[in-house]
Design a protein around this motif. Structure first.
Motif, PDB file in Angstrom:
ATOM      1  N   LEU A   1      65.355  21.905  50.493  1.00 59.44           N
ATOM      2  CA  LEU A   1      65.938  22.920  49.264  1.00 59.44           C
ATOM      3  C   LEU A   1      67.287  23.160  49.989  1.00 59.44           C
ATOM      4  N   ASP A   2      67.490  23.507  51.353  1.00 56.21           N
ATOM      5  CA  ASP A   2      68.886  23.752  51.691  1.00 56.21           C
ATOM      6  C   ASP A   2      69.624  22.585  51.753  1.00 56.21           C
ATOM      7  N   LEU A   3      69.447  21.340  51.573  1.00 51.53           N
ATOM      8  CA  LEU A   3      70.107  20.162  51.631  1.00 51.53           C
ATOM      9  C   LEU A   3      70.664  19.914  49.978  1.00 51.53           C
ATOM     10  N   LEU A   4      70.192  20.749  49.058  1.00 52.10           N
ATOM     11  CA  LEU A   4      70.443  20.609  47.774  1.00 52.10           C
ATOM     12  C   LEU A   4      72.027  21.278  47.542  1.00 52.10           C
ATOM     13  N   PRO A   5      72.837  20.681  46.362  1.00 54.45           N
ATOM     14  CA  PRO A   5      74.011  21.442  46.340  1.00 54.45           C
ATOM     15  C   PRO A   5      73.511  22.834  45.677  1.00 54.45           C
ATOM     16  N   ALA A   6      74.613  24.033  45.996  1.00 50.79           N
ATOM     17  CA  ALA A   6      74.496  25.179  45.586  1.00 50.79           C
ATOM     18  C   ALA A   6      74.001  25.572  44.029  1.00 50.79           C
ATOM     19  N   GLY A   7      74.490  25.049  43.253  1.00 49.12           N
ATOM     20  CA  GLY A   7      74.087  25.049  41.812  1.00 49.12           C
ATOM     21  C   GLY A   7      72.643  24.895  41.654  1.00 49.12           C
ATOM     22  N   LEU A   8      72.107  23.635  42.335  1.00 51.00           N
ATOM     23  CA  LEU A   8      70.747  23.268  42.043  1.00 51.00           C
ATOM     24  C   LEU A   8      69.906  24.255  42.749  1.00 51.00           C
ATOM     25  N   ARG A   9      70.196  24.788  43.852  1.00 51.22           N
ATOM     26  CA  ARG A   9      69.527  25.737  44.791  1.00 51.22           C
ATOM     27  C   ARG A   9      69.245  26.970  43.731  1.00 51.22           C
ATOM     28  N   LEU A  10      70.519  27.432  43.102  1.00 56.38           N
ATOM     29  CA  LEU A  10      70.589  28.537  42.158  1.00 56.38           C
ATOM     30  C   LEU A  10      69.528  28.200  40.933  1.00 56.38           C
ATOM     31  N   LEU A  11      69.246  27.131  40.531  1.00 60.02           N
ATOM     32  CA  LEU A  11      68.401  26.875  39.595  1.00 60.02           C
ATOM     33  C   LEU A  11      66.895  26.855  40.056  1.00 60.02           C
ATOM     34  N   GLY A  12      66.804  26.342  41.298  1.00 65.47           N
ATOM     35  CA  GLY A  12      65.422  26.655  41.972  1.00 65.47           C
ATOM     36  C   GLY A  12      65.247  28.271  41.920  1.00 65.47           C
ATOM     37  N   CYS A  13      66.290  28.926  42.230  1.00 62.39           N
ATOM     38  CA  CYS A  13      65.848  30.323  42.303  1.00 62.39           C
ATOM     39  C   CYS A  13      65.405  30.951  40.894  1.00 62.39           C
ATOM     40  N   LEU A  14      66.137  30.461  39.920  1.00 60.26           N
ATOM     41  CA  LEU A  14      65.801  31.181  38.666  1.00 60.26           C
ATOM     42  C   LEU A  14      64.466  30.523  38.231  1.00 60.26           C
ATOM     43  N   LEU A  15      64.045  29.187  38.464  1.00 59.92           N
ATOM     44  CA  LEU A  15      62.664  28.871  38.291  1.00 59.92           C
ATOM     45  C   LEU A  15      61.527  29.648  38.642  1.00 59.92           C
ATOM     46  N   ASP A  16      61.817  29.861  40.328  1.00 61.75           N
ATOM     47  CA  ASP A  16      61.066  30.960  40.805  1.00 61.75           C
ATOM     48  C   ASP A  16      60.873  31.957  40.528  1.00 61.75           C
ATOM     49  N   LEU A  17      61.998  32.422  39.877  1.00 63.98           N
ATOM     50  CA  LEU A  17      62.004  34.104  39.211  1.00 63.98           C
ATOM     51  C   LEU A  17      61.196  34.103  37.984  1.00 63.98           C
ATOM     52  N   LEU A  18      60.996  32.941  37.155  1.00 62.34           N
ATOM     53  CA  LEU A  18      60.561  32.951  35.796  1.00 62.34           C
ATOM     54  C   LEU A  18      58.896  33.569  35.687  1.00 62.34           C
ATOM     55  N   PRO A  19      57.798  33.573  36.533  1.00 60.48           N
ATOM     56  CA  PRO A  19      56.815  34.201  36.593  1.00 60.48           C
ATOM     57  C   PRO A  19      56.974  35.588  36.513  1.00 60.48           C
ATOM     58  N   GLU A  20      57.866  36.191  37.330  1.00 59.17           N
ATOM     59  CA  GLU A  20      58.135  37.846  37.057  1.00 59.17           C
ATOM     60  C   GLU A  20      58.898  38.246  35.988  1.00 59.17           C
ATOM     61  N   ALA A  21      59.691  37.310  35.383  1.00 58.81           N
ATOM     62  CA  ALA A  21      60.638  37.806  34.162  1.00 58.81           C
ATOM     63  C   ALA A  21      60.069  38.652  33.188  1.00 58.81           C
ATOM     64  N   PRO A  22      58.859  38.492  32.940  1.00 58.92           N
ATOM     65  CA  PRO A  22      58.196  39.127  31.534  1.00 58.92           C
ATOM     66  C   PRO A  22      58.271  40.959  32.022  1.00 58.92           C
ATOM     67  N   HIS A  23      58.155  41.073  33.131  1.00 56.36           N
ATOM     68  CA  HIS A  23      58.438  42.534  33.591  1.00 56.36           C
ATOM     69  C   HIS A  23      59.531  43.185  33.236  1.00 56.36           C
ATOM     70  N   HIS A  24      60.639  42.186  33.184  1.00 57.80           N
ATOM     71  CA  HIS A  24      62.147  42.626  32.873  1.00 57.80           C
ATOM     72  C   HIS A  24      62.600  42.290  31.564  1.00 57.80           C
ATOM     73  N   TRP A  25      61.783  42.111  30.584  1.00 58.75           N
ATOM     74  CA  TRP A  25      62.256  41.618  29.341  1.00 58.75           C
ATOM     75  C   TRP A  25      63.345  41.990  28.726  1.00 58.75           C
TER      76      TRP A  25
END
Length: 312
Positions: free
Chosen positions: A1-25
């Motif tokens: 993951l660290d070898l990915l461009p910054a933008g793709l790392r950010l997208l990975g972060c958003l995807l990882d946050l998706l399961p807890e997103a409903p609590h912050h609708w």
């Protein structure tokens, strides 16, 4: 993951946050606007999203316990049923998911379709990306379309998605129109706008299936209108939406004129209220004027038709 461009790392972060997103609708607008902006940057970002099945995760997140998704983390718990997920929204407020709908539409149009015709007039320019076949099918799933239309989220993006899926596809057309017509048949007048707008966009698709699609859809819409004539405002809304379609497009207009025996008597003579009969009178005058002078009639009725559908 660290070898990915910054933008793709950010997208990975958003995807990882998706399961807890409903609590912050209540804060969704910023979260999904960021994801949409990232996808709009270019094909590299969209390709990464497609490889990571971003669209499947979004659908699963949105439909929650009604999700048809399998094989995603929320459904993999050593064979045990996944716990019920957090409910989003309340009686007065829907979660702000317009940007999520736009993102689903964008990803669908960025990829080749799993149909004989891979590209549509709504496909993004340039090389089409790969989307898994089951993910493509998921974007046209009845459960997703039903929920999107019921929530009325970003109707323009819903129309783009449905047009893209239905182009040169009988199966996708029947699935989408079945959901749309069921909604027109059952929803209150105040909720009809998204259904009627999407119906008109799908029916007006210009492809080799246009004649079949118009016949299939309009016969069923007339049946729905006939079964609901006792609901005055809903009937008028349907008639006005159909008028906007017929004035601006010759194929459905000529179908209605040719099939006049299916509707003229019921609307003009048997209508249960003077408002319905008045709307029927205006409908007939307007489509005859459009047929005799299509350019002038379309110019005069376009704004009125759009207003009628929006007011539905």
């Amino acid at each position: 993951l660290d070898l990915l461009p910054a933008g793709l790392r950010l997208l990975g972060c958003l995807l990882d946050l998706l399961p807890e997103a409903p609590h912050h609708w209540r804060h969704f607008s910023h979260f999904f606007e960021t994801a949409l902006a990232m996808a709009q940057l270019g094909p590299e970002e969209r390709g990464w999203m497609l490889r990571r099945r971003f669209a499947s995760h979004l659908v699963d997140f949105y439909l929650a316990d009604e999700s048809p998704c399998v094989g995603l983390p929320a459904h993999l718990d050593e064979g045990r049923a996944a716990p019920r997920r957090a409910r989003m929204g309340d009686k007065c407020t829907l979660p702000q998911l317009e940007h999520m709908v736009a993102l689903l539409s964008l990803l669908a149009r960025a990829a080749h379709r799993h149909e004989p015709v891979a590209r549509t007039p709504l496909s993004l320019e340039g090389r089409l990306l790969h989307m898994a076949a089951d993910e493509y099918q998921l974007l046209g799933h009845g459960a997703l379309l039903r929920r999107l239309l019921k929530d009325g989220l970003h109707v323009a993006a819903i129309c783009d998605l449905c047009e893209h899926l239905c182009y040169e596809s009988r199966d996708a057309t029947e699935t989408a129109l079945h959901v749309i017509l069921s909604g027109i048949d059952t929803m209150d007048n105040e909720q009809l706008g998204p259904y009627l707008t999407t119906f008109c966009h799908v029916v007006d698709l210009a492809d080799s299936l246009a004649a079949w699609r118009i016949d299939w859809a309009l016969q069923r819409l007339l049946h729905v209108i006939s079964n609901n004539m006792r609901y005055k405002q809903a009937t008028i809304s349907c008639m006005r939406a159909l008028l906007s379609l017929c004035v601006l497009s010759s194929r459905p207009r000529r179908w209605m004129l040719h099939q006049r025996a299916l509707w003229v008597k019921e609307w003009l003579l048997s209508g249960l209220s003077s408002q319905v009969r008045c709307t029927a009178e205006h409908f007939i005058k307007a489509i005859l004027a459009a047929e005799s002078q299509p350019s002038a009639a379309a110019a005069g009725a376009a704004a009125a038709g759009d207003t009628a559908v929006g007011a539905a």
